[in-house]
Write a protein that holds these residues in place. Structure first.
Motif, short mmCIF file in Angstrom:
data_model
loop_
_atom_site.label_atom_id
_atom_site.label_comp_id
_atom_site.label_asym_id
_atom_site.label_seq_id
_atom_site.Cartn_x
_atom_site.Cartn_y
_atom_site.Cartn_z
N MET A 1 -18.82 -5.45 12.35
CA MET A 1 -18.77 -6.85 12.77
C MET A 1 -19.50 -7.74 11.76
SD MET A 1 -19.58 -6.37 16.84
CE MET A 1 -20.37 -7.96 16.95
N SER B 1 -16.24 -11.30 15.46
CA SER B 1 -16.84 -11.05 16.76
C SER B 1 -16.42 -9.64 17.20
CB SER B 1 -16.35 -12.07 17.78
OG SER B 1 -14.96 -11.87 18.05
N ARG B 2 -17.11 -9.12 18.20
CA ARG B 2 -16.75 -7.80 18.73
C ARG B 2 -15.30 -7.79 19.21
NH1 ARG B 2 -19.81 -3.60 20.08
NH2 ARG B 2 -21.66 -4.87 19.79
N SER C 1 -12.78 -9.74 18.29
CA SER C 1 -11.85 -9.82 17.15
C SER C 1 -11.77 -8.49 16.42
CB SER C 1 -12.28 -10.92 16.18
OG SER C 1 -12.15 -12.18 16.78
#
Length: 88
Positions: free
Chosen positions: A23, A29-30, A32
């Motif tokens: 990340m 983001s987590r 994504s």
């Protein structure tokens, strides 16, 4: 008697990152990051209960993003809609 020391060795280069490290490395983001993994655009593997992203996969992903102009929110939304429609 002089104290003996072992020479400092360089740390081994990591071959894979944890999800948190990936990340940070990819500035995602987590959600994504997992979207990219679940779509097949970013390779990963599990070892036990932990998921890892190979550094080489990150490098290839970045290359594809640069070549393709990135992934926009609209393209992600369209992809999710297509997945939902296929599941119905």
């Amino acid at each position: 008697m002089p104290e003996t020391t072992t020479p400092a060795t360089e740390p081994a280069t990591k071959q894979a990152h944890t999800v948190d490290e990936a990340m940070r490395a990819l500035n995602l983001s987590r959600q994504s990051l997992y979207d990219e993994i679940n779509s097949g655009r970013l390779a990963s593997y599990k070892y036990g209960s932990r998921r890892f992203v190979p550094v080489q996969a990150e490098i290839e992903w970045i290359g594809r993003m640069v070549a393709d102009g990135g992934i926009t929110t609209a393209s992600r939304r369209a992809e999710k809609q297509a997945q939902r429609a296929a599941a119905e």
